[in-house]
Scaffold this active site. Sequence first.
Site, mmCIF file in Angstrom:
data_model
loop_
_atom_site.group_PDB
_atom_site.id
_atom_site.type_symbol
_atom_site.label_atom_id
_atom_site.label_comp_id
_atom_site.label_asym_id
_atom_site.label_seq_id
_atom_site.Cartn_x
_atom_site.Cartn_y
_atom_site.Cartn_z
ATOM 1 N N HIS A 443 12.466 -15.211 14.596
ATOM 2 C CA HIS A 443 12.588 -16.659 14.413
ATOM 3 C C HIS A 443 11.532 -17.210 13.468
ATOM 4 C CE1 HIS A 443 14.746 -20.197 15.434
ATOM 5 N NE2 HIS A 443 15.114 -19.797 16.640
ATOM 6 N N ARG A 444 10.562 -16.399 13.064
ATOM 7 C CA ARG A 444 9.566 -16.863 12.098
ATOM 8 C C ARG A 444 10.116 -16.884 10.675
ATOM 9 N NH1 ARG A 444 4.950 -12.576 13.378
ATOM 10 N NH2 ARG A 444 6.829 -11.268 13.182
#
Length: 472
Positions: A443-444
């Site tokens: 999700h980064r």
Amino acid sequence: MAQVLEFKLPDLGEGLTEAEIVRWLVQVGDVVAIDQPVVEVETAKAMVEVPCPYGGVVTARYGEEGTELPVGAPLLTVAVGAPVADGSAGSTGAGTADGHEGSGNVLVGYGTGAPPARRRRVRPGEPVRPVAPAAPAVALGSVETAAAPVTAPEQPHGPGSATAPERPDGPVPVISPLVRRLARENGLDLRKLRGSGPEGLILRADVEHALRAATAPVAAPRAATAPPVAAPVAQSAPAAGTSSGTRVPLRGVRGAVADKLSRSRREIPDATCWVDADATELMNARTAMNAAGGPKISLLAMLARICTAALARFPELNSTVDMEAREVVRLEQVHLGFAAQTERGLVVPVVRDAHTRNAESLGAEFARLTEAARTGTLTPAQLTGGTFTLNNYGVFGVDGSTPIINHPEAAMLGVGRIVPKPWVHEGELAVRQVVQLSLTFDHRVCDGGTAGGFLRYVADCVEQPAVLLRTL
């Protein structure tokens, strides 16, 4: 005049510092040629054969099968120029009889062009004459080593003993940079350690032993008049409320997988999205392609081609995260890994430059790497450097999964089994070949919109393979 040369476990590359002896390929007394494989070892990356750079007669082996040796530890000794059964010298090639340099081709996993194996045994009564009399073998842990002549009694010491005299100024012999970093991060002075490796080489076990000793509670001083009493060896007992069981060491491929998956869980904030897709048209397209002649194209190869097309549209998922620089590094080449289950555990071979290959080329490379994985002949280079992973867990008969990302990659596409299911097709209920697709992503590197767009494009290509024509 024979000269006995010692061959040590070479640097394996890829940060590997030890290997386990799986199978000896030669016996003491055998005649070996230059670059002939002498032992099969298993590292954290793969199982490989180690070639010996010397030619001659094997005079000693160090370590039984199942023993784990550090890089730089002795493997065997070879008598170069020793007489053998046919009266010739035990040297088979240049570079050993005079200079004794050997071939130097001992990089594990990449091959050395070894000649056909020669395994002659010296007949009884035909001794091998070394330069110096061989010392008796003594046991050092689980590894046999030659006992050096002792001129003065030494103080007993264990691995990483802090009682060793400080070393003079200059570099300290350490088995690997990882060991040096471990000591530095824990404030340990390597000059005060006595290495248990060959010629005082400091091993990882020495550093860990010293760190445990530094953190262990100090025992109360013993009374001066009390006679010395041998302390009983503490037996490890199961914790309260638990039953004892069989302990299986996490080493080799299994240990490497455990380390990588644990690191992935610690560092990567992953999320998963999934979708069901009608794979009937994809299956029909594969049948038509294989019916046209030529090499057969596997379903995995077609899914891989869809992946590379999707990554061209969503390059965020072909990236890695550099937290020290606080940057997302988007990669230009797609090196596609695929999960393969073997008898030795899960491995992920990597197809280099997958974005430049068509389905036929991808299929051929998958077949080649899969066979190498099954036989345990994958090299470290074939198991590292992936940028995206395709995981076909449908072969295990399951529909869906939330796999752990292969660190340091940013995403993994999972494919479940393809089974007949009721499906609304062209406004009517029909039985279609349905597959569940899942995408686990970091999700980064992107948000759910990008991940959803990638997965939806993959599903559209599965349902309508003609969509790929736009990017071909």
